[in-house]
Scaffold this motif. Structure first.
Motif, PDB file in Angstrom:
ATOM      1  N   GLY A   8       0.698  -1.199   0.040  1.00 14.01           N
ATOM      2  CA  GLY A   8      -0.027  -0.030   0.092  1.00 14.01           C
ATOM      3  C   GLY A   8       0.926   1.332   0.028  1.00 14.01           C
ATOM      4  O   GLY A   8       2.275   1.125   0.088  1.00 14.01           O
ATOM      5  N   TRP A  34      -9.307 -10.704  -1.393  1.00 13.28           N
ATOM      6  CA  TRP A  34      -8.703  -9.232  -1.019  1.00 13.28           C
ATOM      7  C   TRP A  34     -10.161  -8.561  -0.572  1.00 13.28           C
ATOM      8  O   TRP A  34     -11.011  -8.616  -1.473  1.00 13.28           O
ATOM      9  CB  TRP A  34      -8.144  -8.458  -2.131  1.00 13.28           C
ATOM     10  N   ARG A  36     -11.417  -4.854   1.371  1.00 11.97           N
ATOM     11  CA  ARG A  36     -10.994  -3.388   1.906  1.00 11.97           C
ATOM     12  C   ARG A  36     -12.117  -2.871   2.947  1.00 11.97           C
ATOM     13  O   ARG A  36     -13.135  -3.073   2.906  1.00 11.97           O
ATOM     14  CB  ARG A  36     -10.780  -2.401   0.725  1.00 11.97           C
ATOM     15  N   ARG A  43     -16.639  -3.766   5.768  1.00 14.94           N
ATOM     16  CA  ARG A  43     -15.560  -4.316   4.836  1.00 14.94           C
ATOM     17  C   ARG A  43     -16.274  -4.899   3.790  1.00 14.94           C
ATOM     18  O   ARG A  43     -17.219  -5.718   3.600  1.00 14.94           O
ATOM     19  CB  ARG A  43     -14.969  -5.464   5.895  1.00 14.94           C
ATOM     20  N   ASP A  88     -11.301   4.461  -3.816  1.00 15.35           N
ATOM     21  CA  ASP A  88     -10.341   3.270  -3.577  1.00 15.35           C
ATOM     22  C   ASP A  88      -9.706   3.204  -2.277  1.00 15.35           C
ATOM     23  O   ASP A  88      -8.805   2.492  -1.800  1.00 15.35           O
ATOM     24  CB  ASP A  88      -9.517   2.977  -4.508  1.00 15.35           C
ATOM     25  N   ALA A  90      -8.688   3.099   1.296  1.00 14.46           N
ATOM     26  CA  ALA A  90      -8.987   2.158   2.256  1.00 14.46           C
ATOM     27  C   ALA A  90      -7.984   1.282   2.744  1.00 14.46           C
ATOM     28  O   ALA A  90      -7.058   1.328   2.235  1.00 14.46           O
ATOM     29  CB  ALA A  90     -10.070   1.292   1.766  1.00 14.46           C
ATOM     30  N   TYR A  92      -6.626  -2.221   2.886  1.00 15.32           N
ATOM     31  CA  TYR A  92      -6.845  -3.501   2.048  1.00 15.32           C
ATOM     32  C   TYR A  92      -6.334  -4.705   3.017  1.00 15.32           C
ATOM     33  O   TYR A  92      -5.197  -4.761   3.586  1.00 15.32           O
ATOM     34  CB  TYR A  92      -6.168  -3.452   0.832  1.00 15.32           C
ATOM     35  N   GLY A 117      -3.679  -5.758   7.716  1.00 18.75           N
ATOM     36  CA  GLY A 117      -4.039  -4.701   6.419  1.00 18.75           C
ATOM     37  C   GLY A 117      -2.913  -3.946   5.919  1.00 18.75           C
ATOM     38  O   GLY A 117      -1.796  -3.486   6.791  1.00 18.75           O
TER      39      GLY A 117
END
Length: 124
Positions: A8, A34, A36, A43, A88, A90, A92, A117
C-alpha cells in the motif's frame, strides 16, 4: 496459514499499485481473497482466486481495473490495481476465503485467516 499484506501507499488518481499477500505456508489448498475497509464503511469483498482451477471473482466496482493472480511457488497472491480512484482509498486485507463456491462469490467462514491490512490512499 498466516498472511501478510503489503504494497500500500499514496498514489495519485489514475495511478497503479500492486499489493502482495505472502503466506507463511503453502497456498496450494487455499482460496485467497482481497477485502477493503474505508473509514466509516463496512468491509467489502473485492476479488478472490480459487484454490482448484484458479478461477477468479471481481466485485463490479473493481472489475476491469484490478487483477488478482497467484504464485504458489512464492506463496504469494497479488492484487494489481490500475486506474485508481479516490474512492479506492481504504485499508486492504487479504484472507483465506470461499471463492466461487456454489452461490458464494466471495465469503468468509469461522476459520478465515486475515492478514494485517495495508493502507492505500488515492489522492492528488
Amino acid at each position: 496459514v498466516q498472511l501478510q499484506a503489503s504494497g500500500g501507499g499514496l498514489v495519485q488518481p489514475g495511478g497503479s499499485l500492486r499489493l502482495s499477500c505472502v503466506a507463511s505456508g503453502s497456498l496450494d489448498y487455499e482460496a485467497i481473497g482481497w477485502y477493503r475497509q474505508a473509514p466509516g464503511k463496512e468491509r467489502e469483498g473485492l476479488s478472490c482466486i480459487s484454490r482448484r482451477d484458479g478461477s477468479k471473482y471481481y466485485t463490479p466496482s473493481v472489475e476491469g481495473r484490478f487483477t488478482i493472480s497467484r504464485d504458489n511457488g512464492k506463496r504469494t497472491v497479488y492484487l494489481q490495481m490500475n486506474s485508481l480512484k479516490p474512492e479506492d482509498t481504504a485499508v486492504y486485507y487479504c484472507a483465506t476465503v470461499l471463492c466461487r463456491v456454489g452461490p458464494i462469490s466471495i465469503g468468509t467462514t469461522g476459520s478465515t485467516n486475515w492478514g494485517q491490512g495495508t493502507l492505500v490512499t488515492v489522492s492528488s
